[in-house]
Motif scaffolding. Structure first.
Motif, PDB file in Angstrom:
ATOM      1  N   ASP A   1      17.044 -23.842 -14.476  1.00  0.00           N
ATOM      2  CA  ASP A   1      16.637 -23.159 -13.242  1.00  0.00           C
ATOM      3  C   ASP A   1      17.876 -22.492 -12.665  1.00  0.00           C
ATOM      4  OD1 ASP A   1      15.415 -22.514 -10.582  1.00  0.00           O
ATOM      5  OD2 ASP A   1      13.817 -23.829 -11.289  1.00  0.00           O
ATOM      6  N   LEU A   2      17.704 -21.801 -11.545  1.00  0.00           N
ATOM      7  CA  LEU A   2      18.837 -21.132 -10.903  1.00  0.00           C
ATOM      8  C   LEU A   2      19.894 -22.188 -10.549  1.00  0.00           C
ATOM      9  CD1 LEU A   2      16.690 -18.730  -8.728  1.00  0.00           C
ATOM     10  CD2 LEU A   2      18.235 -18.044 -10.574  1.00  0.00           C
ATOM     11  N   PRO A   3      21.180 -21.812 -10.589  1.00  0.00           N
ATOM     12  CA  PRO A   3      22.233 -22.810 -10.378  1.00  0.00           C
ATOM     13  C   PRO A   3      22.081 -23.627  -9.088  1.00  0.00           C
ATOM     14  CG  PRO A   3      23.176 -20.791 -11.220  1.00  0.00           C
ATOM     15  CD  PRO A   3      21.720 -20.498 -10.990  1.00  0.00           C
ATOM     16  N   PHE A   4      21.686 -22.987  -7.976  1.00  0.00           N
ATOM     17  CA  PHE A   4      21.596 -23.752  -6.717  1.00  0.00           C
ATOM     18  C   PHE A   4      20.422 -24.735  -6.749  1.00  0.00           C
ATOM     19  CE2 PHE A   4      17.924 -21.897  -4.513  1.00  0.00           C
ATOM     20  CZ  PHE A   4      17.764 -20.680  -5.168  1.00  0.00           C
ATOM     21  N   VAL A   5      19.419 -24.474  -7.579  1.00  0.00           N
ATOM     22  CA  VAL A   5      18.264 -25.390  -7.698  1.00  0.00           C
ATOM     23  C   VAL A   5      18.655 -26.585  -8.571  1.00  0.00           C
ATOM     24  CG1 VAL A   5      15.857 -25.605  -8.499  1.00  0.00           C
ATOM     25  CG2 VAL A   5      16.620 -23.494  -7.392  1.00  0.00           C
ATOM     26  N   VAL A   6      19.286 -26.273  -9.698  1.00  0.00           N
ATOM     27  CA  VAL A   6      19.699 -27.335 -10.623  1.00  0.00           C
ATOM     28  C   VAL A   6      20.736 -28.254  -9.968  1.00  0.00           C
ATOM     29  CG1 VAL A   6      21.039 -27.650 -12.754  1.00  0.00           C
ATOM     30  CG2 VAL A   6      19.080 -26.123 -12.725  1.00  0.00           C
TER      31      VAL A   6
ATOM     32  N   VAL B   1       0.848  -1.197   0.000  1.00  0.00           N
ATOM     33  CA  VAL B   1       0.000   0.000   0.000  1.00  0.00           C
ATOM     34  C   VAL B   1       0.884   1.248   0.000  1.00  0.00           C
ATOM     35  CG1 VAL B   1      -1.813   1.222   1.266  1.00  0.00           C
ATOM     36  CG2 VAL B   1      -1.755  -1.289   1.276  1.00  0.00           C
ATOM     37  N   LEU B   2       1.962   1.206   0.804  1.00  0.00           N
ATOM     38  CA  LEU B   2       2.850   2.373   0.896  1.00  0.00           C
ATOM     39  C   LEU B   2       3.815   2.438  -0.288  1.00  0.00           C
ATOM     40  CD1 LEU B   2       3.633   2.045   4.712  1.00  0.00           C
ATOM     41  CD2 LEU B   2       2.092   3.687   3.618  1.00  0.00           C
ATOM     42  N   ASP B   3       3.814   1.360  -1.072  1.00  0.00           N
ATOM     43  CA  ASP B   3       4.666   1.293  -2.256  1.00  0.00           C
ATOM     44  C   ASP B   3       6.122   1.592  -1.903  1.00  0.00           C
ATOM     45  OD1 ASP B   3       5.111   0.781  -4.870  1.00  0.00           O
ATOM     46  OD2 ASP B   3       4.564   2.768  -5.607  1.00  0.00           O
ATOM     47  N   SER B   4       6.613   0.879  -0.884  1.00  0.00           N
ATOM     48  CA  SER B   4       7.957   1.160  -0.363  1.00  0.00           C
ATOM     49  C   SER B   4       9.070   0.647  -1.280  1.00  0.00           C
ATOM     50  CB  SER B   4       8.110   0.486   0.998  1.00  0.00           C
ATOM     51  OG  SER B   4       8.111  -0.923   0.829  1.00  0.00           O
ATOM     52  N   GLY B   5       8.687  -0.136  -2.259  1.00  0.00           N
ATOM     53  CA  GLY B   5       9.710  -0.660  -3.171  1.00  0.00           C
ATOM     54  C   GLY B   5      10.142  -2.067  -2.824  1.00  0.00           C
ATOM     55  N   ASN B   6       9.959  -2.472  -1.562  1.00  0.00           N
ATOM     56  CA  ASN B   6      10.307  -3.839  -1.175  1.00  0.00           C
ATOM     57  C   ASN B   6       9.033  -4.666  -1.074  1.00  0.00           C
ATOM     58  OD1 ASN B   6      13.075  -3.476  -0.935  1.00  0.00           O
ATOM     59  ND2 ASN B   6      12.846  -2.636   1.130  1.00  0.00           N
ATOM     60  N   SER B   7       9.123  -5.930  -1.480  1.00  0.00           N
ATOM     61  CA  SER B   7       7.941  -6.792  -1.397  1.00  0.00           C
ATOM     62  C   SER B   7       7.738  -7.213   0.052  1.00  0.00           C
ATOM     63  CB  SER B   7       8.140  -8.037  -2.259  1.00  0.00           C
ATOM     64  OG  SER B   7       9.124  -8.866  -1.666  1.00  0.00           O
ATOM     65  N   PRO B   8       6.514  -7.602   0.424  1.00  0.00           N
ATOM     66  CA  PRO B   8       6.277  -8.111   1.782  1.00  0.00           C
ATOM     67  C   PRO B   8       7.230  -9.266   2.126  1.00  0.00           C
ATOM     68  CG  PRO B   8       4.201  -7.669   0.711  1.00  0.00           C
ATOM     69  CD  PRO B   8       5.266  -7.473  -0.330  1.00  0.00           C
ATOM     70  N   PHE B   9       7.561 -10.099   1.146  1.00  0.00           N
ATOM     71  CA  PHE B   9       8.472 -11.220   1.430  1.00  0.00           C
ATOM     72  C   PHE B   9       9.843 -10.688   1.839  1.00  0.00           C
ATOM     73  CE2 PHE B   9      11.436 -14.603   0.875  1.00  0.00           C
ATOM     74  CZ  PHE B   9      10.747 -15.759   1.173  1.00  0.00           C
ATOM     75  N   GLU B  10      10.331  -9.682   1.112  1.00  0.00           N
ATOM     76  CA  GLU B  10      11.659  -9.121   1.430  1.00  0.00           C
ATOM     77  C   GLU B  10      11.658  -8.466   2.806  1.00  0.00           C
ATOM     78  OE1 GLU B  10      11.778  -7.044  -2.477  1.00  0.00           O
ATOM     79  OE2 GLU B  10      13.930  -7.098  -2.123  1.00  0.00           O
TER      80      GLU B  10
ATOM     81  N   ASP C   1      14.722 -11.315  -1.277  1.00  0.00           N
ATOM     82  CA  ASP C   1      13.656 -11.793  -2.160  1.00  0.00           C
ATOM     83  C   ASP C   1      13.591 -13.320  -2.054  1.00  0.00           C
ATOM     84  OD1 ASP C   1      14.925 -13.133  -4.741  1.00  0.00           O
ATOM     85  OD2 ASP C   1      16.212 -11.481  -4.096  1.00  0.00           O
ATOM     86  N   ALA C   2      12.512 -13.881  -2.533  1.00  0.00           N
ATOM     87  CA  ALA C   2      12.229 -15.309  -2.295  1.00  0.00           C
ATOM     88  C   ALA C   2      13.342 -16.233  -2.774  1.00  0.00           C
ATOM     89  CB  ALA C   2      10.918 -15.691  -2.971  1.00  0.00           C
ATOM     90  N   TRP C   3      13.942 -15.906  -3.941  1.00  0.00           N
ATOM     91  CA  TRP C   3      14.928 -16.856  -4.493  1.00  0.00           C
ATOM     92  C   TRP C   3      16.276 -16.700  -3.830  1.00  0.00           C
ATOM     93  CZ3 TRP C   3      11.520 -19.881  -5.825  1.00  0.00           C
ATOM     94  CH2 TRP C   3      10.376 -19.469  -6.507  1.00  0.00           C
ATOM     95  N   SER C   4      16.633 -15.456  -3.427  1.00  0.00           N
ATOM     96  CA  SER C   4      17.887 -15.289  -2.668  1.00  0.00           C
ATOM     97  C   SER C   4      17.739 -15.967  -1.311  1.00  0.00           C
ATOM     98  CB  SER C   4      18.201 -13.807  -2.455  1.00  0.00           C
ATOM     99  OG  SER C   4      18.220 -13.145  -3.668  1.00  0.00           O
ATOM    100  N   TYR C   5      16.565 -15.863  -0.736  1.00  0.00           N
ATOM    101  CA  TYR C   5      16.318 -16.515   0.565  1.00  0.00           C
ATOM    102  C   TYR C   5      16.453 -18.035   0.406  1.00  0.00           C
ATOM    103  CZ  TYR C   5      14.181 -17.817   4.972  1.00  0.00           C
ATOM    104  OH  TYR C   5      13.968 -18.365   6.223  1.00  0.00           O
ATOM    105  N   ALA C   6      15.861 -18.562  -0.669  1.00  0.00           N
ATOM    106  CA  ALA C   6      15.931 -20.018  -0.893  1.00  0.00           C
ATOM    107  C   ALA C   6      17.379 -20.457  -1.091  1.00  0.00           C
ATOM    108  CB  ALA C   6      15.084 -20.383  -2.114  1.00  0.00           C
ATOM    109  N   GLU C   7      18.163 -19.623  -1.782  1.00  0.00           N
ATOM    110  CA  GLU C   7      19.569 -19.988  -2.023  1.00  0.00           C
ATOM    111  C   GLU C   7      20.327 -20.123  -0.709  1.00  0.00           C
ATOM    112  OE1 GLU C   7      21.710 -17.274  -4.539  1.00  0.00           O
ATOM    113  OE2 GLU C   7      23.321 -18.735  -4.836  1.00  0.00           O
ATOM    114  N   LYS C   8      20.021 -19.230   0.248  1.00  0.00           N
ATOM    115  CA  LYS C   8      20.747 -19.250   1.528  1.00  0.00           C
ATOM    116  C   LYS C   8      20.156 -20.268   2.500  1.00  0.00           C
ATOM    117  CE  LYS C   8      23.644 -15.874   0.736  1.00  0.00           C
ATOM    118  NZ  LYS C   8      24.603 -16.400  -0.185  1.00  0.00           N
TER     119      LYS C   8
END
Ligand SMILES: C[S@@+](CC[C@H](N)C(=O)[O-])C[C@H]1O[C@@H](n2cnc3c(N)ncnc32)[C@H](O)[C@@H]1O
Length: 190
Positions: A110-115, A24-33, A39-46
């Motif tokens: 897919d992303l290298p860590f997924v593959v 709503v505030l359009d802060s630039g970051n997603s609720p997940f971040e 972001d979801a995929w960087s989180y999954a990588e770690k």
């Protein structure tokens, strides 16, 4: 579907619901971040445990959807020699298609860590990379992605297969889907 539901009700996936105001505030970051720091995929990588959880949840859905395609529309695969699955997760889709249509050479991308942890399947090549680097950025640009796919496939026999669940047209139901989508970006990002 149990794993998909367990993923969606895990603390990592529930936490973003408490940060919906960022949309709503359009802060630039997603609720997940905001909730999880990345972001979801960087989180999954770690977090390999979470990444495996996502892969298994995606496979639940893929098993149902792909089985339906194999049974209802096998003709779609006639004459197809190679098939790329972008964002193929743990490779369930291509493993199933390869078994049903053994003449197809699968390319699982897919992303290298997924593959790196995906199953090795006969007839399927695993390639790690960033599809937005190789193809184009973000869902709002899917026309550009499809144009790139068109450039890549042979003009005479090439086809892009788009699989989309068709849900009953019901305004209330559509509104409920939008409520779910708000957790992610308008463009499909998390
Ligand atoms: C929502 S899952 C979908 C998995 C699978 N296609 C399915 O429908 O069951 C999205 C997949 O895209 C992959 N992905 C996300 N960003 C990517 C990128 N930039 N390049 C390649 N793959 C990416 C993720 O690792 C994940 O496996």
């Amino acid at each position: 579907m149990a794993t998909l539901i367990l993923l969606e009700i895990s603390p990592v996936m529930l936490a973003p619901w408490h940060s919906l105001s960022s949309r709503v505030l359009d802060s630039g970051n997603s609720p997940f971040e905001i909730a999880n720091g990345k972001d979801a995929w960087s989180y999954a990588e770690k977090n390999p445990g979470h990444s495996k959880f996502i892969d298994e949840a995606m496979a639940c859905e893929a098993r149902v959807a792909v089985q339906a395609i194999i049974e209802e529309y096998p003709q779609v695969f006639d004459g197809i020699k190679s098939l790329v699955d972008f964002g193929g997760s743990n490779g369930t889709v291509l493993a199933m298609l390869g078994k049903a249509f053994p003449w197809i050479h699968g390319i699982h991308f897919d992303l290298p860590f997924v593959v790196a942890v995906a199953a090795k399947v006969d007839g399927v090549e695993n390639i790690g990379g960033d599809m937005f680097e190789c193809v184009q950025r973000r869902a709002l640009e899917c026309i550009k992605i499809l144009k790139k796919c068109r450039e890549a496939i042979p003009e005479d026999k090439g086809e892009a297969i788009i699989v989309q669940a068709v849900v009953e047209v019901d305004k209330n139901r559509a509104a409920r889907f939008r409520e779910v989508d708000i957790r992610h970006g308008d463009d499909g990002t998390y």
